[in-house]
Motif scaffolding. Structure first.
Motif, PDB file in Angstrom:
ATOM      1  N   PHE A   1       0.820  -1.210   0.000  1.00 62.07           N
ATOM      2  CA  PHE A   1       0.000   0.000   0.000  1.00 62.07           C
ATOM      3  C   PHE A   1       0.857   1.265   0.000  1.00 62.07           C
ATOM      4  CE2 PHE A   1      -3.553  -2.477   2.375  1.00 62.07           C
ATOM      5  CZ  PHE A   1      -3.881  -3.119   1.186  1.00 62.07           C
ATOM      6  N   GLU A   2       1.942   1.252   0.763  1.00 58.98           N
ATOM      7  CA  GLU A   2       2.785   2.438   0.840  1.00 58.98           C
ATOM      8  C   GLU A   2       3.513   2.690  -0.477  1.00 58.98           C
ATOM      9  OE1 GLU A   2       3.041   4.839   3.012  1.00 58.98           O
ATOM     10  OE2 GLU A   2       1.464   3.893   4.207  1.00 58.98           O
ATOM     11  N   ARG A   3       3.878   1.628  -1.166  1.00 64.06           N
ATOM     12  CA  ARG A   3       4.493   1.811  -2.492  1.00 64.06           C
ATOM     13  C   ARG A   3       3.491   2.447  -3.450  1.00 64.06           C
ATOM     14  NH1 ARG A   3       9.894   1.727  -1.921  1.00 64.06           N
ATOM     15  NH2 ARG A   3      10.675  -0.265  -1.109  1.00 64.06           N
ATOM     16  N   ILE A   4       2.226   2.016  -3.387  1.00 63.82           N
ATOM     17  CA  ILE A   4       1.194   2.609  -4.250  1.00 63.82           C
ATOM     18  C   ILE A   4       0.998   4.077  -3.900  1.00 63.82           C
ATOM     19  CG2 ILE A   4      -1.253   2.537  -4.864  1.00 63.82           C
ATOM     20  CD1 ILE A   4      -1.185  -0.488  -4.351  1.00 63.82           C
ATOM     21  N   ARG A   5       0.914   4.372  -2.632  1.00 68.91           N
ATOM     22  CA  ARG A   5       0.704   5.761  -2.207  1.00 68.91           C
ATOM     23  C   ARG A   5       1.888   6.632  -2.596  1.00 68.91           C
ATOM     24  NH1 ARG A   5      -3.144   5.825   2.593  1.00 68.91           N
ATOM     25  NH2 ARG A   5      -1.736   7.184   3.729  1.00 68.91           N
ATOM     26  N   ASP A   6       3.094   6.079  -2.578  1.00 69.60           N
ATOM     27  CA  ASP A   6       4.260   6.860  -3.027  1.00 69.60           C
ATOM     28  C   ASP A   6       4.136   7.242  -4.500  1.00 69.60           C
ATOM     29  OD1 ASP A   6       5.445   6.803  -0.564  1.00 69.60           O
ATOM     30  OD2 ASP A   6       6.770   5.117  -1.003  1.00 69.60           O
ATOM     31  N   GLU A   7       3.641   6.272  -5.299  1.00 65.22           N
ATOM     32  CA  GLU A   7       3.476   6.561  -6.724  1.00 65.22           C
ATOM     33  C   GLU A   7       2.385   7.609  -6.946  1.00 65.22           C
ATOM     34  OE1 GLU A   7       5.363   5.510  -9.112  1.00 65.22           O
ATOM     35  OE2 GLU A   7       6.561   4.214  -7.803  1.00 65.22           O
ATOM     36  N   VAL A   8       1.315   7.540  -6.140  1.00 65.88           N
ATOM     37  CA  VAL A   8       0.255   8.543  -6.253  1.00 65.88           C
ATOM     38  C   VAL A   8       0.795   9.912  -5.864  1.00 65.88           C
ATOM     39  CG1 VAL A   8      -1.986   9.291  -5.319  1.00 65.88           C
ATOM     40  CG2 VAL A   8      -1.603   6.882  -5.889  1.00 65.88           C
ATOM     41  N   ARG A   9       1.643   9.978  -4.857  1.00 75.28           N
ATOM     42  CA  ARG A   9       2.249  11.254  -4.447  1.00 75.28           C
ATOM     43  C   ARG A   9       3.104  11.859  -5.554  1.00 75.28           C
ATOM     44  NH1 ARG A   9       3.190   8.200   0.457  1.00 75.28           N
ATOM     45  NH2 ARG A   9       1.794   8.938   2.128  1.00 75.28           N
ATOM     46  N   GLU A  10       3.645  10.962  -6.401  1.00 72.54           N
ATOM     47  CA  GLU A  10       4.465  11.456  -7.506  1.00 72.54           C
ATOM     48  C   GLU A  10       3.620  12.007  -8.651  1.00 72.54           C
ATOM     49  OE1 GLU A  10       7.747  11.751  -7.790  1.00 72.54           O
ATOM     50  OE2 GLU A  10       7.928  11.113  -5.695  1.00 72.54           O
ATOM     51  N   GLY A  11       2.278  11.908  -8.499  1.00 69.09           N
ATOM     52  CA  GLY A  11       1.403  12.495  -9.507  1.00 69.09           C
ATOM     53  C   GLY A  11       0.820  11.493 -10.478  1.00 69.09           C
TER      54      GLY A  11
ATOM     55  N   TRP B   1       4.125  -2.459  -7.670  1.00 69.01           N
ATOM     56  CA  TRP B   1       4.210  -3.893  -7.383  1.00 69.01           C
ATOM     57  C   TRP B   1       5.630  -4.466  -7.477  1.00 69.01           C
ATOM     58  CZ3 TRP B   1       2.718  -7.722  -4.800  1.00 69.01           C
ATOM     59  CH2 TRP B   1       3.016  -9.043  -5.175  1.00 69.01           C
ATOM     60  N   PRO B   2       6.410  -4.212  -8.539  1.00 70.92           N
ATOM     61  CA  PRO B   2       7.757  -4.794  -8.588  1.00 70.92           C
ATOM     62  C   PRO B   2       8.632  -4.392  -7.394  1.00 70.92           C
ATOM     63  CG  PRO B   2       7.131  -3.957 -10.739  1.00 70.92           C
ATOM     64  CD  PRO B   2       6.102  -3.470  -9.772  1.00 70.92           C
ATOM     65  N   ARG B   3       8.529  -3.145  -6.970  1.00 73.92           N
ATOM     66  CA  ARG B   3       9.335  -2.694  -5.837  1.00 73.92           C
ATOM     67  C   ARG B   3       8.838  -3.321  -4.529  1.00 73.92           C
ATOM     68  NH1 ARG B   3       9.029   3.597  -6.025  1.00 73.92           N
ATOM     69  NH2 ARG B   3      10.569   3.407  -4.350  1.00 73.92           N
ATOM     70  N   ALA B   4       7.494  -3.352  -4.359  1.00 70.86           N
ATOM     71  CA  ALA B   4       6.938  -3.961  -3.149  1.00 70.86           C
ATOM     72  C   ALA B   4       7.219  -5.463  -3.114  1.00 70.86           C
ATOM     73  CB  ALA B   4       5.435  -3.707  -3.087  1.00 70.86           C
TER      74      ALA B   4
ATOM     75  N   GLY C   1      -0.893  14.613  -0.331  1.00 79.41           N
ATOM     76  CA  GLY C   1       0.015  15.689  -0.744  1.00 79.41           C
ATOM     77  C   GLY C   1       0.651  15.405  -2.074  1.00 79.41           C
ATOM     78  N   ALA C   2      -0.176  14.953  -3.039  1.00 82.01           N
ATOM     79  CA  ALA C   2       0.350  14.551  -4.334  1.00 82.01           C
ATOM     80  C   ALA C   2       0.774  15.757  -5.148  1.00 82.01           C
ATOM     81  CB  ALA C   2      -0.712  13.763  -5.103  1.00 82.01           C
ATOM     82  N   LYS C   3       1.750  15.545  -6.002  1.00 85.42           N
ATOM     83  CA  LYS C   3       2.181  16.563  -6.949  1.00 85.42           C
ATOM     84  C   LYS C   3       1.151  16.666  -8.061  1.00 85.42           C
ATOM     85  CE  LYS C   3       7.093  15.608  -6.182  1.00 85.42           C
ATOM     86  NZ  LYS C   3       8.353  15.154  -6.825  1.00 85.42           N
ATOM     87  N   PRO C   4       1.208  17.723  -8.846  1.00 84.38           N
ATOM     88  CA  PRO C   4       0.298  17.815  -9.995  1.00 84.38           C
ATOM     89  C   PRO C   4       0.484  16.589 -10.888  1.00 84.38           C
ATOM     90  CG  PRO C   4       1.397  19.891  -9.636  1.00 84.38           C
ATOM     91  CD  PRO C   4       2.050  18.910  -8.716  1.00 84.38           C
TER      92      PRO C   4
END
Length: 586
Positions: A466-476, A487-490, A566-569
């Motif tokens: 879940f945290e890996r997914i949320r990190d990607e969402v934060r990246e926009g 998924w590959p990183r998690a 706190g996602a980026k644009p």
């Protein structure tokens, strides 16, 4: 280059329903197998179900007081553990107490009488030649045992005698291999121990055998043999009267009709320690049923070859040898030929239980010490039940705290985590229930602790994903590509974490004994199931839900709200526009 990469990602994520269907089919199949087997609850260990505790005390033979030492006691413990495990018991505890006692704890659900016979019958296994034998007590006159001459007449009429076990060579290429026949003990001997096909002893085999045995036993022993009544338990217990291996002796045993048979036996020709391995196997080639195979040590092979060569030249019953365990004849096969290959088979009228019992006695029948049973007590499950109740309450509190944390912090994603925990719990329960009858696994208190600890391991895997997914969402990124990239990183992190947990469980299982092994086994099992659940349930379910509007749109209760994270644009792809090039002046 972007298009091919996107295509590969889409194909990898395209059919998550297959993985979900596969794990659901596995759950249904395992659950169905559990109900069909009739074992719908896990088998419990002695601390949870109660059981039997046996205390044994080592005895020293005259002049051998120094034999009671740590080395021999440890060897006895090891052999007793293998004996009990031979009965299908896995959570039995065998340990020394002081310098002379051994405590054996056997869980409820095991045949305690059989366990006492195999564990408490602690020591002396010999192969002795039979000098004389007959049905003992009143049964002898009322229902005599088929004599050797009657067997001979049956065989002369083309029928197979079935009143004795037969020992034969295990090498199927050996010539003259006889067909299997039943033993007088109701236990059979295979081709490794074979008897003369036409014994010519008279109809009064016991009497004539007793006369012929005069050269092998003194008159006093013959008189004791004549007076021996094996129908009396007190007489059976003292039949051998502490005879030494080099002396002739008396013994008792039951034949296939359930009658007590008495034996006059010669000096021990082969010791139990000369048997390297014995195993119960089903004869698939001839379809004759169960048999017991024996492998001898190099020294035992020579002894066995010598005695079978001598017996093969004699008439019934002196072409038989008795396998004697502490004065009790457990089998009495006859011999047709010298068995010099170092292997033998015992076959005839065995069923599976009888074959396994005999192989167990042959494998683990000889202990370095003699033991006497000091006490047998019944262990109640009251204390273990109280501890289990307290442990389950603690586990329930811990699980409730995990669920509350998931709901508060991950909101909609918590549904995926809770569903995955339920799938993991179902798989764990069903597999534990099936492992009871399959390998004798018993659930004890440490094993319950291992299952509770596994809740944290499983929840940790979800949190990593879940945290890996949320990190990607934060990246926009939007949700679907975020899941694909996360998924590959998690996956790498989850596999490394679970590998460390499994390695720790494996090492703990190998280097420990008793109840701690239950903790290690459960921890290792649940760690493997965590990998299965995350790969075949959590990840496919997340992929499917990422396509749903509730999650894809970043709903405030989805746990993936870009604003809360706190996602980026949003990342946008744009073509590069080349700036106009001013013509250069000449």
């Amino acid at each position: 280059m972007a298009a091919p990469k996107k295509g590969r990602s889409a194909s990898a994520q395209g059919k998550p329903g297959r993985s979900l269907a596969l794990i659901l089919i596995a759950i249904v199949a395992l659950t169905g197998g559990m109900f069909l087997s009739g074992h719908t609850t896990p088998r419990l260990g002695i601390d949870l179900a109660g059981g039997t505790s046996i205390t044994l005390k080592a005895k020293s033979e005259p002049g051998q007081e120094s034999a009671i030492n740590k080395t021999n006691m440890d060897t006895a413990v090891e052999i007793m553990e293998r004996r009990v495990n031979g009965l299908g018991v896995s959570e039995a505890e065998v340990q020394t107490q002081g310098d002379r006692n051994i405590i054996v704890n056997i869980p409820k659900g095991t045949n305690s009488k059989q366990a006492r016979e195999q564990v408490g019958t602690t020591a002396k296994l010999y192969f002795r030649p039979v000098l004389a034998t007959e049905v003992s007590g009143a049964a002898a006159s009322a229902s005599p045992e088929p004599s050797a001459s009657s067997s001979a007449s049956k065989e002369s009429d083309g029928e197979e005698a079935t009143d004795k076990d037969e020992a034969t060579p295990s090498d199927e290429s050996a010539s003259g291999t006889p067909s299997a026949s039943a033993t007088s003990q109701g236990r059979a001997v295979t081709d490794a121990l074979a008897a003369d096909s036409t014994p010519s002893a008279s109809a009064s085999a016991p009497a004539s055998a007793g006369d012929d045995a005069a050269t092998g036993a003194d008159s006093k022993l013959q008189a004791q043999y004549a007076a021996l009544d094996c129908t009396k338990p007190s007489v059976r217990a003292t039949a051998d009267d502490g005879a030494k291996p080099g002396d002739s002796s008396l013994a008792c045993g039951q034949n296939s009709q359930g009658q007590w048979q008495k034996y006059l036996l010669g000096p021990a020709a082969v010791d139990g320690t000369d048997v390297d391995k014995a195993q119960a196997v089903y004869d698939t080639q001839s379809g004759a049923g169960w048999k017991v195979t024996m492998d001898f040590t190099s020294g035992g092979a020579k002894k066995f070859g010598d005695i079978t060569g001598e017996l093969a030249q004699k008439q019934s019953p002196q072409n038989q040898f008795a396998i004697v365990l502490d004065g009790d004849v457990v089998s009495d096969p006859y011999v047709r030929q010298a068995l010099t290959g170092g292997t033998a088979e015992i076959s005839g009228s065995f069923d599976q239980t009888e074959a396994q019992e005999l192989s167990n006695m042959l494998s683990y029948g000889a202990l370095p010490l003699s033991f006497e049973e000091q006490s047998v007590t019944t262990v109640t499950a009251a204390l273990g039940g109280e501890q289990l109740h307290a442990g389950l309450i603690a586990g329930a509190i811990g699980l409730a705290l995990v669920v509350i944390y998931l709901v508060v912090y991950y909101r909609g994603l918590s549904l995926i985590a809770i569903a995955s925990l339920l799938v993991s719990a179902v798989l764990t329960y069903v597999i534990m229930a099936l492992l009871g009858p399959a390998i004798g696994f018993a659930l004890n208190l440490p094993a319950v602790c291992g299952a509770i600890v596994a809740i944290g391991i499983t929840a940790d895997s979800f949190i990593v994903f879940f945290e890996r997914i949320r990190d990607e969402v934060r990246e926009g990124r939007t949700l679907r590509p975020a899941v694909a990239r996360a998924w590959p990183r998690a996956r790498r992190t989850i596999l490394v974490s679970d590998f460390v947990s499994f390695l720790a469980a494996a090492v703990l299982f190998i280097v420990t004994v008793g109840k701690v092994q239950g903790f290690a086994f459960t921890l290792g099992l649940t760690t493997l199931l965590d990998v299965v659940v995350v790969f075949f349930f959590t990840k496919p379910l997340m992929t499917i839900l990422a396509r749903r509007k509730f999650f894809a749109s970043g709903h405030s209760w989805s746990g993936l709200d870009p604003k809360r994270l706190g996602a980026k644009p949003p990342l946008r792809r744009s073509r590069r526009v080349s700036a106009p090039v001013d013509p250069k002046e000449a």
